[in-house]
Each structure stands twice: as structure tokens, then as C-alpha cells.
Motif scaffolding. Structure first.
Motif, PDB file in Angstrom:
ATOM      1  N   ILE A   1       0.825  -1.203   0.000  1.00 44.74           N
ATOM      2  CA  ILE A   1       0.000   0.000   0.000  1.00 44.74           C
ATOM      3  C   ILE A   1       0.862   1.257   0.000  1.00 44.74           C
TER       4      ILE A   1
ATOM      5  N   LYS B   1       2.148   1.958  -3.496  1.00 45.68           N
ATOM      6  CA  LYS B   1       1.046   2.396  -4.366  1.00 45.68           C
ATOM      7  C   LYS B   1       0.635   3.820  -4.022  1.00 45.68           C
ATOM      8  N   LYS B   2       0.525   4.088  -2.755  1.00 43.41           N
ATOM      9  CA  LYS B   2       0.018   5.371  -2.267  1.00 43.41           C
ATOM     10  C   LYS B   2       0.986   6.518  -2.532  1.00 43.41           C
TER      11      LYS B   2
ATOM     12  N   ASN C   1      -8.907  -4.886   2.875  1.00 39.13           N
ATOM     13  CA  ASN C   1      -9.831  -3.877   2.366  1.00 39.13           C
ATOM     14  C   ASN C   1      -9.963  -2.698   3.333  1.00 39.13           C
TER      15      ASN C   1
ATOM     16  N   LEU D   1      -6.792  -0.624   2.995  1.00 36.33           N
ATOM     17  CA  LEU D   1      -6.838   0.148   1.758  1.00 36.33           C
ATOM     18  C   LEU D   1      -7.741   1.367   1.910  1.00 36.33           C
ATOM     19  N   GLU D   2      -8.909   1.168   2.479  1.00 39.77           N
ATOM     20  CA  GLU D   2      -9.873   2.258   2.612  1.00 39.77           C
ATOM     21  C   GLU D   2      -9.329   3.381   3.479  1.00 39.77           C
TER      22      GLU D   2
ATOM     23  N   ASN E   1      -6.400   4.215   3.812  1.00 41.65           N
ATOM     24  CA  ASN E   1      -5.318   4.885   3.098  1.00 41.65           C
ATOM     25  C   ASN E   1      -5.759   5.471   1.748  1.00 41.65           C
TER      26      ASN E   1
ATOM     27  N   LEU F   1      -7.392   4.145  -0.779  1.00 37.99           N
ATOM     28  CA  LEU F   1      -7.263   3.295  -1.951  1.00 37.99           C
ATOM     29  C   LEU F   1      -8.437   2.319  -2.058  1.00 37.99           C
ATOM     30  N   LYS F   2      -8.575   1.729  -3.236  1.00 37.37           N
ATOM     31  CA  LYS F   2      -9.639   0.759  -3.482  1.00 37.37           C
ATOM     32  C   LYS F   2      -9.058  -0.650  -3.570  1.00 37.37           C
ATOM     33  N   GLU F   3      -9.942  -1.633  -3.467  1.00 39.03           N
ATOM     34  CA  GLU F   3      -9.536  -3.037  -3.537  1.00 39.03           C
ATOM     35  C   GLU F   3      -8.811  -3.349  -4.841  1.00 39.03           C
TER      36      GLU F   3
ATOM     37  N   ASP G   1      -6.821  -1.443  -6.469  1.00 39.46           N
ATOM     38  CA  ASP G   1      -5.572  -0.689  -6.634  1.00 39.46           C
ATOM     39  C   ASP G   1      -4.321  -1.543  -6.442  1.00 39.46           C
ATOM     40  N   ILE G   2      -4.463  -2.710  -5.811  1.00 36.48           N
ATOM     41  CA  ILE G   2      -3.331  -3.612  -5.640  1.00 36.48           C
ATOM     42  C   ILE G   2      -3.738  -5.021  -6.076  1.00 36.48           C
TER      43      ILE G   2
END
Length: 248
Positions: free
Chosen positions: A59, A62-63, A82, A85-86, A88, A90-92, A94-95
Motif C-alpha cells: 500500500i 502504491k500510495k 480492504n 486500503l480504505e 489509506n 485506496l480501493k480493492e 488498486d493492488i
């Protein structure tokens, strides 16, 4: 491979018992600056984090670095991923996630960076577990591994106050020179292996410790922090981590 010190049931219980697992990962997250510098220098675009559940570095990259990232682990709790991700932003989607056994999985894709944090010390054959990283790595890609240094004061604390957790770690793997020699034997180049961090310590089971034990560990932590403010160097006795870097 039958020399691992943990199994799936251990990790399921371990992660489901953890408190504070979900949080907003900040830019200054440990090792993040090192990964960012490697990415910028090499122009890398892809990374996989092995044994990385719940995916902090998957994450993070990606972030903050906008890399295409993959989380690989033997045990993945999708709901917790999940949630992380949320928090941070991001969506499911995104990785990518791969749930499989590292010793039997045949990778279909290779990556610019192959990462693991606190993985290799849970296996008795250190060279073999390092070798499992290499099929994922592109030529000229970077291998980046970290592990705790339990040959330090932190290790003494683990052994004294959390022997069960201490015994889940192969202490002999915590040797920078040995780790470097394994990488060279595996054909890697530009090998670096060193102690990282001035001083720190932790207990996985802090919540179950007595007030006296907590007070003792806290005082030891404070003393170590003061000492390393005066004498800021990294060493076997004080540094909490070991970093291993190499190029394929």
C-alpha cells in the motif's frame, strides 16, 4: 519445506489477535524513504511484497510512489486488507493479491522490486528462503529484505518476556555477513547487508505483561533512547533491524 517455524494456523491467530492493525500509513513509515530512493534512482514501476499481509509496503508504494504493487502471502484476510486500503484512500482494485505457498508457487510475472519484511527469520534454511524471492525478480531488479535483530538488547527482552514469540524466529539468520554471503552464492550483485536503526524494542504480547514488566521494559527503552541520542550509531547490540539489499 518442513523447516519453517510457523504455519498457517499460527499466522491466522496472530493477525486476528492484533490490535491497531488498521491505520493511515504515513509518508515517513519505516523503510519507506529507502524504497522511494531505490525507485527514483532505478526508475522502477512494479513491486511485490512477499509474506507481507496485511500489505503495509504494498500500500505504501502504491500510495506514495504510484507503483503497480502486489501482496503475496500464505494467509490473506481480505476483509482486513480492504479496511487498510480504505483508510489509506485506496480501493480493492488498486493492488493485486496472491494467496499461495511461497515454496510451491511458480510466478507468472517478474517485478522490479521484490520485498520482504520480517519473513526470512521464520525459516531455518535461510539461504533457501532467500532463494524463493529470486524467481519473482527481474534482471537488474532489486531485492530488499529486512528482519529483526534479536541478537541485540531487543532480543534479550523478547527472550525474557515473550519466549514463545522469540522461539518462532531463527536467531542464527540474524547475521549481516552471513546474509550477504548467501546472496553472493545465489549469484546476486551489489550486495549490502547491515544493522539498521539506532535503538528500539517491542513486545508482541505487551497487553498480557504485568505492570512491573511493562515498567521495566519502558525504563530500558528510555535508557536506550537517551544513550543513542548521545552516541548515535548502529550496532549489533542496539539496532532493532537488519537490512539486506542486492541486485539480480
Amino acid at each position: 519445506m518442513d523447516n519453517n517455524l510457523t504455519d498457517r494456523s499460527f499466522w491466522k491467530a496472530f493477525w486476528e489477535s492484533r490490535i491497531g492493525l488498521i491505520f493511515n500509513i504515513k509518508r515517513d513509515y519505516i523503510f519507506g524513504d529507502m524504497l522511494g530512493k531505490i525507485k527514483a534512482k532505478k526508475g522502477y514501476q512494479t513491486a511485490i511484497e512477499l509474506g507481507g499481509f496485511p500489505g503495509y509496503y504494498t500500500i505504501y508504494l502504491k500510495k506514495y510512489e504510484n507503483m503497480d504493487t502486489t501482496l503475496f502471502d500464505y494467509f490473506v484476510h481480505q476483509g482486513l486488507v480492504n479496511e487498510l486500503l480504505e483508510v489509506n484512500g485506496l480501493k480493492e482494485t488498486d493492488i493485486d493479491i496472491i494467496e499461495a505457498d511461497l515454496f510451491s508457487y511458480q510466478p507468472e510475472t517478474q517485478y522490479d522490486m521484490v520485498l520482504s519484511f520480517g519473513l526470512i527469520e521464520h525459516f531455518k534454511d535461510t539461504k533457501a528462503i532467500i532463494a524463493t524471492h529470486l524467481p519473482f525478480l527481474k534482471d537488474n531488479g532489486t531485492l530488499f529484505i529486512t528482519l529483526p535483530n534479536f541478537k541485540s538488547i531487543n532480543g534479550w527482552v523478547q527472550r525474557k518476556f515473550d519466549l514463545e514469540n522469540y522461539n518462532k524466529h531463527y536467531i542464527e539468520s540474524m547475521n549481516p555477513a552471513l546474509l550477504a554471503s548467501y546472496c553472493k552464492e545465489l549469484g546476486l550483485k551489489d550486495v549490502e547487508s547491515y544493522y539498521h536503526g539506532k535503538f528500539s524494542m517491542w513486545l508482541e504480547n505487551k497487553g498480557t505483561q504485568s505492570a512491573l514488566a511493562k515498567a521495566f521494559v519502558k525504563s530500558l527503552w528510555f535508557t536506550g533512547k537517551v544513550f543513542t541520542k548521545i552516541f548515535p550509531f548502529e550496532s549489533k547490540a542496539l539496532s532493532p533491524y537488519i537490512v539486506l539489499k542486492a541486485t539480480k
